[in-house]
Design a protein around this motif. Structure first.
Motif, PDB file in Angstrom:
ATOM      1  N   ARG A 498      10.979  35.039 -23.758  1.00 34.79           N
ATOM      2  CA  ARG A 498      10.307  34.215 -23.008  1.00 34.79           C
ATOM      3  C   ARG A 498      10.976  33.579 -22.023  1.00 34.79           C
ATOM      4  N   ALA A 499      12.474  33.906 -22.001  1.00 40.45           N
ATOM      5  CA  ALA A 499      13.173  33.355 -20.814  1.00 40.45           C
ATOM      6  C   ALA A 499      13.325  34.217 -19.805  1.00 40.45           C
ATOM      7  N   GLY A 500      12.596  35.495 -19.899  1.00 40.32           N
ATOM      8  CA  GLY A 500      12.560  36.697 -19.163  1.00 40.32           C
ATOM      9  C   GLY A 500      13.505  37.672 -19.086  1.00 40.32           C
ATOM     10  N   TYR A 501      14.316  37.591 -20.061  1.00 43.27           N
ATOM     11  CA  TYR A 501      15.390  38.671 -20.445  1.00 43.27           C
ATOM     12  C   TYR A 501      14.693  39.681 -21.082  1.00 43.27           C
ATOM     13  N   LEU A 502      13.777  40.274 -20.514  1.00 39.78           N
ATOM     14  CA  LEU A 502      12.897  41.509 -21.244  1.00 39.78           C
ATOM     15  C   LEU A 502      13.964  42.602 -21.422  1.00 39.78           C
ATOM     16  N   ALA A 527       6.337  38.279 -25.005  1.00 35.33           N
ATOM     17  CA  ALA A 527       6.986  37.773 -23.808  1.00 35.33           C
ATOM     18  C   ALA A 527       6.227  38.746 -22.508  1.00 35.33           C
ATOM     19  N   CYS A 528       5.757  39.838 -22.801  1.00 33.51           N
ATOM     20  CA  CYS A 528       5.236  40.668 -21.707  1.00 33.51           C
ATOM     21  C   CYS A 528       3.976  39.933 -21.255  1.00 33.51           C
ATOM     22  N   HIS A 531       5.229  36.986 -18.836  1.00 32.36           N
ATOM     23  CA  HIS A 531       5.845  37.413 -17.734  1.00 32.36           C
ATOM     24  C   HIS A 531       5.080  38.634 -16.674  1.00 32.36           C
ATOM     25  N   ASN A 533       4.248  41.856 -17.684  1.00 35.59           N
ATOM     26  CA  ASN A 533       4.945  43.330 -17.577  1.00 35.59           C
ATOM     27  C   ASN A 533       4.122  44.235 -18.297  1.00 35.59           C
TER      28      ASN A 533
END
Length: 758
Positions: A498-502, A527-528, A531, A533
């Protein structure tokens, strides 16, 4: 001796009656005293009279008379034993022990009677102490001694059990059937199921008691497959027909598996062998069907129980709650209050189930009513029930009350679960910092965090975007001797993603000591989605479709990722795949309380009696917030349509309709609280910030996993929940907070009502 009623309280109010060869005179005050008479030896009828006495005061008077007469001595062990047994049955173990101390001799009968009294009244320490005293006094134990001593060992430690097992072998009672069954049961209760099986396999002859003990051992140690295999072996090898005890264990094993087909087979077996109307078997069948998801069959069996006890009602109530039908649990609870009366009101287990039902529904009004009901009914509120009430208030949106209750108790009155409930409560309301501070306070006060603590804490950090604090918690687990489980990795993946640290999230998945489950991959897929992805999302979706091919939510989430990047052809492929598998996305549904009425709205709802006024209000609200800077988020419309159609679609989201209705009907000074069955979309999240600001209203939205608060603080700055968190698997499959009622649950206006509990 004159004829007498076995119940002394039924004797004439004045006169003389002969008891145990004594003439006892009594008046209306029922005070017994011996009159001059010959003190003959008691007979069997006199012992039967002691056995039938069911009043402690009367028993004490009889005991006093027997002492005066000199009839209770070690020469009359059976009479003394009957008095001990009756004191035990009536709960006065001190009096029972005084009789034992005055009469015990070298005969084992009284020792066994007192040991049994302690064991049956759940006093394992006293049971073992008396057994040791028995051995020191050179009184030999026998096949009546060991079953109760082993029962006590099952409540204490396996080391003591092994010691008693050695005594069993030395004294030659290891071949006695009841001792063998007690050994199996003792090892099972001490968590040593394999040792229990070793004892069982070594038995030269196994009767039904031994088979049942071993089946129950497997069931109680959560090894249902082995319990059922042994049950089938018992029938095939020994041709035994199960008794009610064995059948209850078998039903419980099937319930653990949740196998609906097996459940019907067990029910048929019970019917063929005439176990129906045995309330213990019926209760287990109700629970079995409920845990297998077949509530209709559970209700049929429940309705056929003629003499329902508390377990009958609780099994059905619990079944409704566990299957997401909490509204039906409430209706049944009201019926229970009428049928069972005061017994139901004071039952803490029932209260615990109903508190859980209320927490599931998320109703602030019902939470207060239920809490008042528990207090007014004088239910014994232990720590477990108190913790459940804390959790109920937190899940019903009233975190302040939960905090107040928590702080009002002394630290010694709390346990680890109390802290876990509050950490979870802060987390679901977006208070990650408060949750982390409470965790540190918990450790300072000497409470050991467990796997539940860290699950709640990591989830709270994820909700609030506290990445460094979350990392610290994850590494703190080793310091507190807690081994990270799959659910903890899922929380970490969710937080990092969620913080973008995929990439870091994917690296953590690759380093997991065990195979990642759908919760882990689902967190990455979410998360993808956030963001955008697509490539990593496809990797996560590929694993999810293999692990959970029937889970609608993962198909919808991947479809949303494709739609957000305008890959409409891929969207159509996924939707066609869902259609071929007959998978359907649950319809969005939101509810709002207005007084004691609960109003529900579907997306683009035209069934609510006030839908026309609601749509007019929505148009007004959207126009006003657009003037304040609100811009509709078209990415939340996951269809290939024109912009104008997207705007219209956004206006008819179920949560927007519910909030608009709240502005129309709820007094300005009161908060507007909406509960929905899916996650709140980004557009509604943005719109509610503007609505709260313009209308000066506190708006609270409980979605599938957490609360979102929208309110201005004292400085005029808007306070709102951070971007919502989902633990993926429940994203689209979470059942509606207010399970959708049938037609008979609505009145003519289409509204759902709570009946106030007295």
């Amino acid at each position: 001796m004159m004829h007498r009623n076995n119940n002394l309280l039924c004797c004439p109010r004045n006169g003389i009656v002969s008891i145990f060869g004594l003439n006892l005179s009594f008046s209306s005050s029922t005070t017994f005293s011996p009159t001059p008479a010959s003190y003959n030896n008691y007979d069997d009828d006199d012992e039967d009279l002691v056995r039938s006495c069911d009043n402690l005061n009367v028993l004490k008077r009889i005991h006093s008379s027997l002492l005066t007469s000199g009839l209770i001595t070690y020469n009359n062990p059976h009479l003394a034993g009957q008095v001990i047994s009756n004191y035990s049955k009536l709960g006065d173990l001190i009096a029972a022990r005084s009789v034992f101390n005055a009469t015990a001799g070298p005969n084992s009968f009284l020792w066994n009677t007192m040991i049994r009294a302690y064991a049956n009244n759940h006093h394992p320490t006293q049971t073992l102490q008396l057994y040791l005293l028995m051995r020191r006094n050179c009184v030999g134990p026998n096949n009546y001694t060991f079953p109760f001593v082993l029962k006590a060992c099952g409540s204490r430690s396996v080391a003591e059990g092994r010691s008693v097992h050695s005594d069993v072998i030395r004294t030659g009672f290891d071949s006695h059937v009841f001792v063998q069954a007690a050994l199996v049961d003792m090892y099972a209760k001490c968590g040593q199921t394999d040792d229990a099986r070793w004892v069982f396999d070594g038995l030269p002859v196994r009767d039904l008691v031994c088979w049942t003990a071993m089946i129950t051992a497997y069931e109680q140690s959560d090894r249902p497959e082995e319990a059922l295999m042994l049950f089938h072996a018992m029938q095939a090898k020994e041709k035994f027909v199960a008794d009610s005890v064995a059948l209850v264990s078998v039903a419980s094993a099937v319930a653990q598996l949740g196998d609906a087909r097996m459940a019907r087979s067990v029910h048929a077996y019970a019917t063929r062998n005439n176990f129906v109307q045995d309330v213990f078997v019926d209760n287990s069948i109700v629970a079995m069907y409920a845990k297998s998801g077949n509530l209709e069959e559970a209700k049929l069996v429940f309705d056929q129980i003629k003499e329902k006890d508390g377990i009958s009602w609780n099994s059905m109530l619990s079944g409704y709650v566990q299957n997401g039908r909490a509204s039906e649990a409430l209706s049944l609870f009201e019926k229970m209050l009428v049928c069972a009366g005061a017994r139901a009101r004071s039952n803490p287990v029932t209260a615990l189930i109903m508190v859980s039902a209320c927490a599931y529904l998320g109703s602030p009004h019902l939470a207060k009513e239920l809490h008042h009901f528990v207090i007014n009914s004088r239910v014994a509120i232990d720590t477990t029930l108190w913790n459940a009430i804390l959790d109920m208030y937190a899940k019903c949106g009233n975190l302040d009350t939960a905090i107040q209750m928590f702080r009002s108790r002394l630290p010694i009155e709390r346990n680890g679960s109390s802290w876990n409930v509050m950490i979870s409560g802060y987390g679901m309301h977006g208070g990650g910092k408060e949750a982390f501070q409470l965790y540190e306070e918990m450790v300072e006060q000497g409470f050991d965090p467990n796997h539940i603590t860290f699950t709640s804490l990591l989830s709270a950090c994820s909700h609030s975007g506290l990445i460094e604090e979350g990392r610290k918690c994850f590494y703190d687990m080793k310091k507190h001797s807690v081994v990270p489980e799959v659910k903890h990795y899922a929380c970490m993946v969710d937080m990092l993603g969620r913080a973008g640290y995929l990439d870091e999230a994917l690296g953590l998945i690759n380093k997991m000591p065990s195979e990642p489950n759908d919760g882990v991959w689902g967190a990455l897929l979410l998360a993808c989605r956030i963001h955008g992805n697509t490539e990593l999302g496809e990797l996560a979706a590929k694993n999810l479709f293999q692990l959970e091919p029937e889970h609608t939510g993962y198909y919808v989430l991947m479809s949303n990722i494709y739609a957000a990047s305008s890959q409409w052809q891929e969207v159509r492929k996924l939707r066609q795949d869902m259609k071929s598998k007959r998978l359907k996305k649950p319809a969005a549904f939101s509810v709002i309380e207005v007084g004691k009425e609960v109003h529900g709205f579907h997306t683009a709802d035209h069934t609510h009696p006030h839908f026309t006024q609601v749509y007019v209000k929505v148009e007004t609200i959207v126009a006003e917030i657009k003037m304040a800077g609100y811009i509709p988020d078209g990415t939340c419309v996951l269809h290939d349509v024109e912009e104008e159609d997207k705007d219209h679609s956004l206006k008819t989201h179920s949560e927007k309709l519910a909030v608009a209705f709240g502005i129309m009907k709820i007094d300005p000074g009161l908060p507007i609280q909406v509960t929905m069955n899916l996650r709140i979309c980004n557009d509604c999240h943005s719109a509610f910030k503007f609505i709260s600001n313009i209308y000066q209203r506190k708006v609270i939205v409980r979605d599938a996993n957490r609360f979102h608060h929208f309110q201005e603080d004292r400085n005029g700055s808007l306070v709102s929940g951070k971007d919502d968190h989902q633990t993926s698997k429940d994203l689209f499959s979470w059942k509606c907070c207010y399970n959708l009622p049938g037609k008979d649950a609505k009145d003519s206006t289409g509204m759902i009502h709570y009946n106030a509990m007295s």
